[in-house]
Design a protein around this motif. Structure first.
Motif, PDB file in Angstrom:
ATOM      1  N   THR A 141       9.171 -42.726  28.140  1.00 40.95           N
ATOM      2  CA  THR A 141       9.491 -42.071  29.255  1.00 40.95           C
ATOM      3  C   THR A 141       9.691 -40.490  28.775  1.00 40.95           C
ATOM      4  N   PHE A 142      10.443 -40.485  27.888  1.00 42.51           N
ATOM      5  CA  PHE A 142      11.158 -39.333  27.315  1.00 42.51           C
ATOM      6  C   PHE A 142      10.593 -38.527  26.233  1.00 42.51           C
ATOM      7  N   LEU A 143       9.399 -39.211  25.524  1.00 39.89           N
ATOM      8  CA  LEU A 143       8.587 -38.592  24.499  1.00 39.89           C
ATOM      9  C   LEU A 143       8.205 -37.395  24.977  1.00 39.89           C
ATOM     10  N   PRO A 144       7.349 -37.169  26.168  1.00 35.52           N
ATOM     11  CA  PRO A 144       6.644 -35.956  26.350  1.00 35.52           C
ATOM     12  C   PRO A 144       7.704 -34.791  26.362  1.00 35.52           C
ATOM     13  N   LEU A 145       8.833 -34.813  27.045  1.00 34.99           N
ATOM     14  CA  LEU A 145       9.998 -33.696  27.001  1.00 34.99           C
ATOM     15  C   LEU A 145      10.158 -33.554  25.598  1.00 34.99           C
ATOM     16  N   CYS A 146      10.513 -34.498  24.713  1.00 37.80           N
ATOM     17  CA  CYS A 146      11.020 -34.301  23.283  1.00 37.80           C
ATOM     18  C   CYS A 146       9.838 -33.302  22.563  1.00 37.80           C
ATOM     19  N   PHE A 147       8.734 -33.821  22.742  1.00 41.54           N
ATOM     20  CA  PHE A 147       7.626 -33.174  21.831  1.00 41.54           C
ATOM     21  C   PHE A 147       7.203 -31.724  22.620  1.00 41.54           C
ATOM     22  N   TYR A 148       7.491 -31.527  23.919  1.00 40.64           N
ATOM     23  CA  TYR A 148       7.205 -30.097  24.402  1.00 40.64           C
ATOM     24  C   TYR A 148       8.534 -29.323  23.908  1.00 40.64           C
ATOM     25  N   GLY A 149       9.597 -29.709  24.101  1.00 44.56           N
ATOM     26  CA  GLY A 149      10.790 -28.864  23.458  1.00 44.56           C
ATOM     27  C   GLY A 149      10.323 -28.449  22.029  1.00 44.56           C
ATOM     28  N   PHE A 150      10.023 -29.423  21.263  1.00 47.06           N
ATOM     29  CA  PHE A 150       9.753 -28.990  19.882  1.00 47.06           C
ATOM     30  C   PHE A 150       8.736 -28.147  19.757  1.00 47.06           C
ATOM     31  N   TYR A 151       7.666 -28.121  20.520  1.00 44.54           N
ATOM     32  CA  TYR A 151       6.764 -27.376  20.382  1.00 44.54           C
ATOM     33  C   TYR A 151       6.967 -25.983  20.688  1.00 44.54           C
ATOM     34  N   ALA A 152       7.840 -25.919  21.937  1.00 42.73           N
ATOM     35  CA  ALA A 152       8.279 -24.667  22.287  1.00 42.73           C
ATOM     36  C   ALA A 152       9.163 -23.724  21.291  1.00 42.73           C
ATOM     37  N   ILE A 153       9.894 -24.645  20.555  1.00 46.19           N
ATOM     38  CA  ILE A 153      10.573 -23.834  19.644  1.00 46.19           C
ATOM     39  C   ILE A 153       9.700 -23.267  18.461  1.00 46.19           C
ATOM     40  N   LEU A 154       8.885 -24.090  17.978  1.00 45.41           N
ATOM     41  CA  LEU A 154       8.055 -23.526  17.057  1.00 45.41           C
ATOM     42  C   LEU A 154       7.022 -22.466  17.665  1.00 45.41           C
ATOM     43  N   LYS A 155       6.838 -22.218  18.716  1.00 44.46           N
ATOM     44  CA  LYS A 155       6.089 -21.185  19.390  1.00 44.46           C
ATOM     45  C   LYS A 155       7.071 -19.953  19.693  1.00 44.46           C
ATOM     46  N   GLY A 156       8.451 -20.011  19.463  1.00 43.52           N
ATOM     47  CA  GLY A 156       9.438 -18.989  19.662  1.00 43.52           C
ATOM     48  C   GLY A 156       9.829 -18.979  21.071  1.00 43.52           C
ATOM     49  N   ASN A 157       9.745 -20.115  21.803  1.00 46.05           N
ATOM     50  CA  ASN A 157      10.272 -20.040  23.195  1.00 46.05           C
ATOM     51  C   ASN A 157      11.568 -20.941  23.033  1.00 46.05           C
ATOM     52  N   ARG A 158      12.607 -20.224  22.883  1.00 41.36           N
ATOM     53  CA  ARG A 158      13.940 -20.907  22.329  1.00 41.36           C
ATOM     54  C   ARG A 158      14.438 -21.607  23.735  1.00 41.36           C
ATOM     55  N   LYS A 159      14.283 -20.883  24.994  1.00 39.74           N
ATOM     56  CA  LYS A 159      14.929 -21.467  26.212  1.00 39.74           C
ATOM     57  C   LYS A 159      14.450 -22.677  26.364  1.00 39.74           C
TER      58      LYS A 159
ATOM     59  N   ILE B 172      18.690 -26.192  32.558  1.00 39.60           N
ATOM     60  CA  ILE B 172      17.407 -26.288  33.102  1.00 39.60           C
ATOM     61  C   ILE B 172      17.321 -25.908  34.452  1.00 39.60           C
ATOM     62  N   ILE B 173      18.434 -26.141  35.496  1.00 42.72           N
ATOM     63  CA  ILE B 173      18.013 -25.674  36.841  1.00 42.72           C
ATOM     64  C   ILE B 173      18.178 -24.176  36.925  1.00 42.72           C
ATOM     65  N   LYS B 174      19.045 -23.284  36.029  1.00 40.86           N
ATOM     66  CA  LYS B 174      19.138 -21.999  36.195  1.00 40.86           C
ATOM     67  C   LYS B 174      17.712 -21.384  35.622  1.00 40.86           C
ATOM     68  N   ASN B 175      17.045 -21.918  34.507  1.00 34.27           N
ATOM     69  CA  ASN B 175      15.894 -21.365  34.126  1.00 34.27           C
ATOM     70  C   ASN B 175      14.639 -21.731  34.949  1.00 34.27           C
ATOM     71  N   SER B 176      14.766 -22.861  35.523  1.00 31.89           N
ATOM     72  CA  SER B 176      13.651 -23.144  36.678  1.00 31.89           C
ATOM     73  C   SER B 176      13.713 -22.292  37.778  1.00 31.89           C
ATOM     74  N   TRP B 177      14.920 -22.134  38.336  1.00 30.23           N
ATOM     75  CA  TRP B 177      15.201 -21.082  39.327  1.00 30.23           C
ATOM     76  C   TRP B 177      14.524 -19.822  39.070  1.00 30.23           C
ATOM     77  N   LYS B 178      14.750 -19.187  37.827  1.00 30.63           N
ATOM     78  CA  LYS B 178      14.415 -18.053  37.567  1.00 30.63           C
ATOM     79  C   LYS B 178      12.902 -17.720  37.622  1.00 30.63           C
TER      80      LYS B 178
ATOM     81  N   GLY C  33      13.855 -24.996  24.393  1.00 32.96           N
ATOM     82  CA  GLY C  33      14.372 -25.880  23.326  1.00 32.96           C
ATOM     83  C   GLY C  33      15.285 -26.954  24.169  1.00 32.96           C
ATOM     84  N   VAL C  34      15.739 -26.614  25.164  1.00 34.19           N
ATOM     85  CA  VAL C  34      16.502 -27.431  25.887  1.00 34.19           C
ATOM     86  C   VAL C  34      15.993 -28.848  26.344  1.00 34.19           C
ATOM     87  N   TYR C  35      14.543 -28.686  26.343  1.00 35.38           N
ATOM     88  CA  TYR C  35      13.893 -30.011  26.486  1.00 35.38           C
ATOM     89  C   TYR C  35      13.592 -30.971  25.534  1.00 35.38           C
TER      90      TYR C  35
END
Length: 552
Positions: free
Chosen positions: A164-182, A546-552, A184-186
């Motif tokens: 269930t949580f595998l997609p979140l994990c790999f998206y967060g990993f990909y985001a960091i490698l792409k320079g999207n630090r925020k 997560i809520i703070k960033n989603s709201w932004k 990384g919480v996923y």
């Protein structure tokens, strides 16, 4: 006004997607739910008993039972410490709402299917794919054959929930490698939830990400910065998981344990031919313990290779990773080289199929967007195309589940009239090394009372406690209780807490202060309490972030 209309439209679409996911989640369990049976999966009785234990403890307000008293031979087995049970709580909670345990278990499986659909949809949208592509990818992943094998023919609920949580994990990993630090919480949230669900899945995910990271060092910029970000995220994920890790390490550092259920990887690996043919067969039945990746994985591989030049770099990467891990799960990979390494803890190379199952779903989303833009340019044709794809996925899946139900109709392990499943199998997994040679005594409840071996027959289970009684329980008598020694295990006689020592059998030993019964309990330590507090604080922070960033 226009902006408000846009938000209203988006809200209506999101509600529609969610409601359709609710329907799909029910359809996922309906074929087996209506039978009132749970069939003989590899780990069925094991996880059913876990659910029953957690449920009975929840009913008295204990959400994390560390002593399993009703099941596993009534030997006060501390499975709750060694096998993460936090994400099992929702299934146990749901089970309290239904008269029949089977209904509660299937509804719990449906809940995690709903979460899987929603998380996958969210992640694919974060990857800037269309709603239609995200929808198809969600169905591809949730109704994948390997995930369904985990749910039914293996009944491996730990791995099933972890997926269930595998997609979140790999998206967060990909985001960091792409320079999207925020984002990384996923990765923090995904990996922490996997770790608090199924340790072996967490090991596989960690190894996969380490391999990708090492290779990525050739291509990415800001190598040091991104490596540091990954390290920090990993540390935060571990700290967030302290509710499981703290009590677990407290036991592991107290005494030695053998590796649970060791297997020879080269023997449990299956041939490339058998895995490929099982994928074409699209069956969820386990034939010779060969588990299928599903026919849609093969279709996605073929289409991905045909359109390789036209898909995005991310899709190409996912396709290559998926193919590599499919090959790694077979005998083509020299598993004998890894037998004497920590990697051997995964037991079965087929567990690696969780990775290609996810990766091919991402590639499927890419192909959907590609095809609808090339071949289906009109809105009506796009809709017909998507409906046809989803119908095909569901039809093939339904056929596989029906065949499973047909072939296993006589192999019912649990039904609506069942209680706990009587078995003491796998108790050796988390029995201390020094107590293993006395395991037969423990399983048969043989105590040593004043130097005499006596089988205890008066045993009463209550949530989180096991009570023993014998006519030989007299004041000032020394009793070597048939319960392995674990840190924080205590013995009470009435309201009096007795002094506990470790016997020659590595079991609990005490001197009675009165006549009559004794009760084995788990007394939470300062390590436990601090671990819970740390996890709670971290998860409050994660959710707020997560809520703070989603709201932004």
């Amino acid at each position: 006004m226009i902006r408000n209309k846009h938000y209203l439209k988006q809200m209506i679409i999101n509600i529609g997607v969610f409601l359709s996911f609710c329907v799909l989640s029910y359809l996922y369990i309906r074929p087996l739910l209506i039978t009132g049976n749970i069939y003989m999966g590899d780990d069925a009785w094991y996880h059913i008993n876990r659910i029953i234990e957690v449920k009975r403890n929840i009913e008295v307000g204990n959400f994390l039972p560390y002593i399993y008293s009703y099941t596993f031979g009534q030997v006060a087995f501390p499975l709750g410490i060694f096998y993460p049970e936090i994400t099992l709580i929702p299934i146990a909670l749901i089970s309290t709402l239904f008269k029949h345990q089977v209904t509660g278990i299937y509804m719990g499986i449906a809940l995690y299917t709903l979460l899987t659909l929603c998380i996958m949809y969210f992640v694919v949208r974060k990857l800037n794919k269309s709603r239609l592509a995200a929808y198809v990818a969600s169905v591809l992943y949730a109704f994948s054959i390997y995930r369904t094998i985990d749910a039914y023919s293996r009944f491996a609920l730990g791995e099933y929930i972890a997926m269930t949580f595998l997609p979140l994990c790999f998206y967060g990993f990909y985001a960091i490698l792409k320079g999207n630090r925020k984002d990384g919480v996923y990765l923090v949230a995904g990996f922490s939830l996997i770790l608090m669900t199924h340790v072996l899945s967490a090991v596989i995910v960690l190894i996969t990400m380490m391999l990708i990271w090492i290779i990525s060092l050739i291509f990415i910029d800001e190598k040091v910065k991104k490596t540091f970000d990954l390290f920090i995220v990993g540390v935060v994920a571990v700290i967030s998981s302290m509710a499981f890790i703290g009590p677990f390490l407290e036991q592991e550092l107290t005494q030695k344990y053998a590796k649970p259920s060791p297997w020879i990887l080269a023997e449990t690996a299956r041939s490339f031919n058998s895995l490929f043919l099982s994928a074409l067969d699209n069956s969820i039945n386990r034939t010779g313990f060969t588990y299928s990746m599903g026919i849609f994985s093969i279709i996605i591989i073929l289409l991905g290779l045909i359109y390789f030049k036209r898909i995005s770099e991310l899709a190409k990467l996912c396709l290559v990773i998926g193919i590599c891990f499919f090959l790694f799960s077979t005998k083509l990979f020299p598993w004998e080289w890894l037998q004497n390494t920590p990697i051997s803890v995964i037991q079965f190379p087929s567990r690696l199929l969780i990775i290609p199952t996810l990766m091919f779903s991402f590639v499927g989303a890419e192909l959907i967007d590609l095809f609808k833009n090339i071949y289906f340019t009109r809105e009506r044709s796009k809709l017909v195309f998507i409906i046809s794809v989803i119908t095909a996925i569901f039809t093939f899946w339904s056929s596989s589940v029906y065949q499973f139900k047909l072939e296993n109709s006589g192999l019912v392990v649990f039904n609506n009239s069942s209680d706990v499943i009587k078995s003491n199998q796998y108790i050796d997994q988390y029995t201390p090394k020094k107590a293993k040679k006395y395991l037969d005594d423990i399983e048969k409840h043989i105590a040593v009372i004043d130097g005499k071996h006596t089988r205890l027959t008066e045993i009463k289970s209550t949530p989180g406690e096991v009570t023993y009684n014998s006519k030989m329980f007299k004041r000032n008598i020394i009793v070597d209780v048939p319960v392995s020694f674990y840190r924080n295990y205590v013995i009470y006689q009435g309201n009096k807490k007795l002094k506990v020592t470790k016997s020659k059998r590595n079991t609990l030993e005490t001197k009675l202060v009165n006549n009559g019964k004794i009760t084995i309990k788990y007394q939470r330590s300062i390590v436990d309490l601090i671990s819970y507090a740390v996890s709670l604080i971290m998860w409050i922070g994660i959710i707020i972030y997560i809520i703070k960033n989603s709201w932004k």
